[in-house]
Design an enzyme around this catalytic site. Structure first.
Site, PDB file in Angstrom:
ATOM      1  N   LYS A   1     -43.666   1.816 -17.014  1.00 43.46           N
ATOM      2  CA  LYS A   1     -43.084   3.150 -17.171  1.00 43.46           C
ATOM      3  C   LYS A   1     -43.866   4.244 -16.451  1.00 43.46           C
ATOM      4  O   LYS A   1     -45.095   4.293 -16.518  1.00 43.46           O
ATOM      5  CB  LYS A   1     -43.001   3.505 -18.659  1.00 43.46           C
ATOM      6  CG  LYS A   1     -42.033   2.630 -19.443  1.00 43.46           C
ATOM      7  CD  LYS A   1     -41.935   3.088 -20.894  1.00 43.46           C
ATOM      8  CE  LYS A   1     -40.909   2.268 -21.658  1.00 43.46           C
ATOM      9  NZ  LYS A   1     -40.803   2.721 -23.067  1.00 43.46           N
TER      10      LYS A   1
ATOM     11  N   GLY B   1     -58.081   1.904 -22.250  1.00 43.33           N
ATOM     12  CA  GLY B   1     -57.819   3.338 -22.392  1.00 43.33           C
ATOM     13  C   GLY B   1     -58.838   4.211 -21.701  1.00 43.33           C
ATOM     14  O   GLY B   1     -58.482   5.208 -21.059  1.00 43.33           O
TER      15      GLY B   1
ATOM     16  N   GLY C   1     -55.615  -3.678 -19.309  1.00 39.51           N
ATOM     17  CA  GLY C   1     -55.312  -4.984 -19.880  1.00 39.51           C
ATOM     18  C   GLY C   1     -54.431  -5.866 -19.016  1.00 39.51           C
ATOM     19  O   GLY C   1     -54.779  -7.015 -18.708  1.00 39.51           O
TER      20      GLY C   1
ATOM     21  N   ARG D   1     -67.156  -9.921 -24.034  1.00 41.29           N
ATOM     22  CA  ARG D   1     -67.807  -8.649 -24.381  1.00 41.29           C
ATOM     23  C   ARG D   1     -69.223  -8.858 -24.912  1.00 41.29           C
ATOM     24  O   ARG D   1     -70.076  -7.982 -24.769  1.00 41.29           O
ATOM     25  CB  ARG D   1     -66.947  -7.877 -25.391  1.00 41.29           C
ATOM     26  CG  ARG D   1     -65.705  -7.284 -24.735  1.00 41.29           C
ATOM     27  CD  ARG D   1     -64.802  -6.561 -25.699  1.00 41.29           C
ATOM     28  NE  ARG D   1     -63.774  -5.836 -24.961  1.00 41.29           N
ATOM     29  CZ  ARG D   1     -62.726  -5.242 -25.520  1.00 41.29           C
ATOM     30  NH1 ARG D   1     -62.569  -5.312 -26.834  1.00 41.29           N
ATOM     31  NH2 ARG D   1     -61.839  -4.602 -24.785  1.00 41.29           N
TER      32      ARG D   1
END
Length: 396
Positions: A197, A377, A354, A37
């Site tokens: 999921k 996210g 991720g 990063r």
């Protein structure tokens, strides 16, 4: 990128430039253990310094509840200094006298890191007084942290409404890649959505069936769809209570003209562990005491056939339990196939999340994809079709 203001539009000479960056890097014993990063923000810093601007970096680190020296950005500033190859100053607060004094000492072309914005409650609340305090420190605002752009915080959204706001180079690259992949793609578009999921990716699936031509459903979530179609999935991870939802998604896809691809064969085992005894079976032949841990070779072949006609690939989530051999085979095979086609220039490939980044690194092909997002996210919310506050504030 015509929809967004970028550094090419900004007059930076002798300006105090507040740059929101992602410095939420992994640390161990006070040392940065992965500088990915830090490397990502170097082009933005150098663009500003080359144009004579004063770089003032804003970032959060961790989830502190008030000031917590264990979550200070001081060691990160030192690591950035090593990457940048020049002195990086540090101020022990991000607002107030400490911050303003440090900024006043900056000469054109110099760089300063301000302390963790989350030491102040006003950051996450996007409080007006905190936004004003930050805005008083700068002349121009630059957002180079796509990973935090889905949060309407003071340093990601509030500031962008207060000062002339621009996208940094990393943000610019991310937005360009995502726009090419979903907003104005070269078709046909194939999306791979995996993971454990269905419940965590309902909005994603609902958005993608309206935007892509082929949707490959992989990983544990594929088991829920197989069960909804009457297949026996044994002891596999499966959300049986979402059978109706799975069937609704299939109907929506059909109505939208989106082809759904589900596994036709699977690698099954009776134990969830690396190198467990396993066999390859049709999805119609999973035993009651077995669990699906990867897609099989026939499924990989089907995906390869679909890739033959695709021009754009969007990928989020693995095909199986890729952390364990041999249940990484399908993920690795498809990832390498996409990487090979991308290198050959026949495919634009964008991946993120991720697990996805870890899987592509495991397959050794992260560098072969057109763009790999580490945003997590924010990447997922973009794919879900949500407006990201930090991005919306940068529109012309």
């Amino acid at each position: 990128m015509t929809a967004f203001r970028t550094l090419d539009d900004a007059d930076l000479a002798d300006k105090r430039v507040l740059v929101r960056v992602d410095l939420n890097v992994p640390m161990e014993a006070g040392r940065v253990t992965d500088e990915t990063r830090l490397k990502a923000i170097l082009p933005t810093i150098r663009t500003i310094t080359d144009k004579g601007g004063k770089v003032v970096l804003l970032a959060h680190f961790g989830r502190p509840k008030g000031r917590d020296e264990s979550q200070s950005l001081a060691p990160v500033a030192k690591a950035l200094e090593g990457q940048l190859g020049r002195k990086v100053a540090f101020a022990s607060d991000c607002v107030g006298e400490e911050a303003s004094s440090a900024i006043s000492r900056l000469a054109a072309g110099e760089v300063l890191v301000l302390e963790n914005t989350r030491f102040h409650a006003g950051e996450e609340k996007n409080a007006a007084d905190f936004v004003d305090a930050l805005a008083s420190l700068g002349d121009i605002y630059v957002n180079d942290a796509f990973s935090a752009a889905h949060r309407a915080h003071a340093s990601t959204e509030g500031l962008a409404r207060k000062l002339p706001a621009y996208a940094g180079r990393s943000m610019e690259s991310e937005l360009a890649a995502l726009t090419k992949a979903l907003e104005a793609p070269v078709r046909p578009v194939l999306a791979v959505v995996g993971g454990s999921k269905v419940s965590s990716k309902l909005e994603l699936l609902g958005n993608l069936v309206r935007k892509v031509d082929i949707l490959v459903i992989a990983g544990g979530m594929a088991n829920t769809f197989l069960a909804a179609l009457g297949k026996k999935v044994g002891k596999s991870l499966c959300e049986h209570d979402l059978a109706d939802t799975a069937r609704e998604i299939l109907e929506k896809a059909k109505a939208a003209g989106c082809e759904i691809v589900l596994p036709v064969d699977a690698v099954v085992a009776k134990e969830f562990k690396a190198n467990a005894a396993n066999r390859v079976v049709s999805v119609d032949e999973v035993g009651d005491d077995e669990m699906i841990l990867d897609a099989g070779p026939e499924t990989v072949a089907v995906v390869a056939q679909k890739l033959d006609g695709a021009k754009t690939v969007v990928w989020n989530g693995p095909f199986g339990a890729f952390e364990m051999t041999p249940f990484d085979a399908a993920t690795v095979a498809v990832a390498r196939d996409v990487g090979k086609r991308t290198r050959a220039g026949t495919l634009l490939s964008v991946a993120g999340g991720g697990d996805t980044v870890a899987a592509l690194n495991h397959a050794g092909v992260a560098g072969d994809f057109s763009y790999v997002s580490t945003a997590g996210g924010a990447f997922l919310e973009w794919l879900e079709g949500k407006a990201l506050p930090g991005v919306e504030a940068l529109r012309r």
